[in-house]
Design an enzyme around this catalytic site. Sequence first.
Site, mmCIF file in Angstrom:
data_model
loop_
_atom_site.group_PDB
_atom_site.id
_atom_site.type_symbol
_atom_site.label_atom_id
_atom_site.label_comp_id
_atom_site.label_asym_id
_atom_site.label_seq_id
_atom_site.Cartn_x
_atom_site.Cartn_y
_atom_site.Cartn_z
ATOM 1 C CE1 TYR A 1 4.401 -7.011 -3.764
ATOM 2 C CE2 TYR A 1 3.088 -9.004 -3.530
ATOM 3 C CZ TYR A 1 3.269 -7.664 -3.288
ATOM 4 O OH TYR A 1 2.327 -6.962 -2.575
ATOM 5 N N GLY B 1 -1.046 3.749 0.785
ATOM 6 C CA GLY B 1 -0.252 4.751 1.521
ATOM 7 C C GLY B 1 -1.028 6.035 1.703
ATOM 8 C CB SER C 1 2.050 8.033 1.653
ATOM 9 O OG SER C 1 3.011 9.021 1.894
ATOM 10 C CB SER D 1 -1.092 6.754 -5.454
ATOM 11 O OG SER D 1 -0.051 5.807 -5.541
HETATM 12 P P1 NAD Z 1 0.619 1.831 -5.276
HETATM 13 O O1 NAD Z 1 1.496 1.445 -6.419
HETATM 14 O O2 NAD Z 1 -0.778 2.252 -5.537
HETATM 15 O O3 NAD Z 1 1.335 2.963 -4.445
HETATM 16 C C1 NAD Z 1 2.692 2.824 -4.118
HETATM 17 C C2 NAD Z 1 3.240 4.188 -3.805
HETATM 18 O O4 NAD Z 1 4.643 4.035 -3.558
HETATM 19 C C3 NAD Z 1 3.098 5.185 -4.924
HETATM 20 O O5 NAD Z 1 2.737 6.408 -4.336
HETATM 21 C C4 NAD Z 1 4.507 5.259 -5.525
HETATM 22 O O6 NAD Z 1 4.785 6.496 -6.109
HETATM 23 C C5 NAD Z 1 5.335 5.025 -4.289
HETATM 24 N N1 NAD Z 1 6.669 4.491 -4.562
HETATM 25 C C6 NAD Z 1 7.009 3.436 -5.362
HETATM 26 N N2 NAD Z 1 8.335 3.255 -5.339
HETATM 27 C C7 NAD Z 1 8.825 4.189 -4.490
HETATM 28 C C8 NAD Z 1 10.125 4.499 -4.021
HETATM 29 N N3 NAD Z 1 11.180 3.815 -4.451
HETATM 30 N N4 NAD Z 1 10.284 5.524 -3.138
HETATM 31 C C9 NAD Z 1 9.206 6.225 -2.684
HETATM 32 N N5 NAD Z 1 7.946 5.970 -3.098
HETATM 33 C C10 NAD Z 1 7.770 4.973 -3.978
HETATM 34 O O7 NAD Z 1 0.696 0.608 -4.255
HETATM 35 P P2 NAD Z 1 -0.442 -0.014 -3.324
HETATM 36 O O8 NAD Z 1 -1.197 -1.002 -4.114
HETATM 37 O O9 NAD Z 1 -1.135 1.036 -2.586
HETATM 38 O O10 NAD Z 1 0.493 -0.866 -2.329
HETATM 39 C C11 NAD Z 1 1.025 -0.329 -1.132
HETATM 40 C C12 NAD Z 1 1.687 -1.472 -0.373
HETATM 41 O O11 NAD Z 1 0.724 -2.482 -0.103
HETATM 42 C C13 NAD Z 1 2.818 -2.141 -1.163
HETATM 43 O O12 NAD Z 1 3.846 -2.496 -0.294
HETATM 44 C C14 NAD Z 1 2.138 -3.379 -1.730
HETATM 45 O O13 NAD Z 1 3.045 -4.422 -1.996
HETATM 46 C C15 NAD Z 1 1.186 -3.729 -0.597
HETATM 47 N N6 NAD Z 1 0.046 -4.552 -1.032
HETATM 48 C C16 NAD Z 1 -0.855 -4.063 -1.936
HETATM 49 C C17 NAD Z 1 -1.914 -4.878 -2.336
HETATM 50 C C18 NAD Z 1 -2.961 -4.384 -3.311
HETATM 51 O O14 NAD Z 1 -3.807 -5.198 -3.727
HETATM 52 N N7 NAD Z 1 -2.984 -3.108 -3.683
HETATM 53 C C19 NAD Z 1 -2.026 -6.181 -1.835
HETATM 54 C C20 NAD Z 1 -1.079 -6.645 -0.922
HETATM 55 C C21 NAD Z 1 -0.040 -5.820 -0.529
#
Ligand code: NAD
Length: 264
Positions: free
Chosen positions: A154, A20, A15, A17
Amino acid sequence: MDLKLRDRLVLVTGSTSGIGKGTVKSFLQEGARVIVNGRTEQTVKSAVEELSTYGTVYGIAADVAKAEDCQQLVKQVNEIGSLDVLVNNTGIFEVRPFAEVTDEEWLNYYQVNVLSAARLSRAFLPGMMSRNFGRIINIASEAGIKPYPELIPYGMTKTSLITLSRGLAEVAKGTRVTVNSVLPGPTWTEGFAQFITDLAAEKGQPLDTFITEYFKHDVPTSLIQRYATVEEVADTIVFLASENASAINGAAQRVEGGIIQSIL
Ligand code: NAD
């Protein structure tokens, strides 16, 4: 509407960025106490500093893909208090041809996207059940029910999260603990914005034109024909965590703008 989340203790993994971080902000605006998690002390500290203006925020650095880090995370959360809401948000994705994905990459996808959620659910669900209140919300994706050829690993991890959610809801049957998954579609996070802005620049197209063309050609079934905002996804997660959503259990809640052409 009073979501009755005041003083509830919430953990949102990954969370610092994106969705989250937006989710932490929405929980804080409802008066919940929220634990931010990311992999490094530095990113956690800066997210905590930024979010503290909205309420009570704690920070715990842990790589949730690692069993020993999860153990430490659970211990530190329990020192803060009894966890009411667990949002398993951490997720990685990469657009790659199927044939290029190695065994190591497959296993890493499962460690980060699935085992993190399974381990933390295993740790926190029994306490939630014995206190007779709790929420587990697993952030899946529309890719979990709509397989994309360049996102197969994925998509499979997201299908697993949807199954995990329904399965855990069955485990908690008859209690006031609910377990649901949320399926965002393309969402305009900082990371995505950078990725798309770079792609548009590479093509020499204005950003607006690039996005319009993307939805017209690549995601034609989207009913909203735009990215969802982080707030739209975050607010859905927060609603599912509320007492008002007690009858929503074992569900896969889509927030994908209607990309999936299905009435259910
Ligand atoms: P993001 O990459 O912007 O943020 C992910 C966060 O997770 C970052 O803060 C990163 O530092 C942290 N992180 C990554 N690996 C980690 C680990 N091993 N331990 C702890 N923290 C970790 O991602 P987002 O786009 O905000 O996506 C969040 C969720 O929503 C994900 O599960 C993603 O698959 C899902 N999602 C996103 C989208 C989209 O379009 N953004 C669409 C569908 C689903």
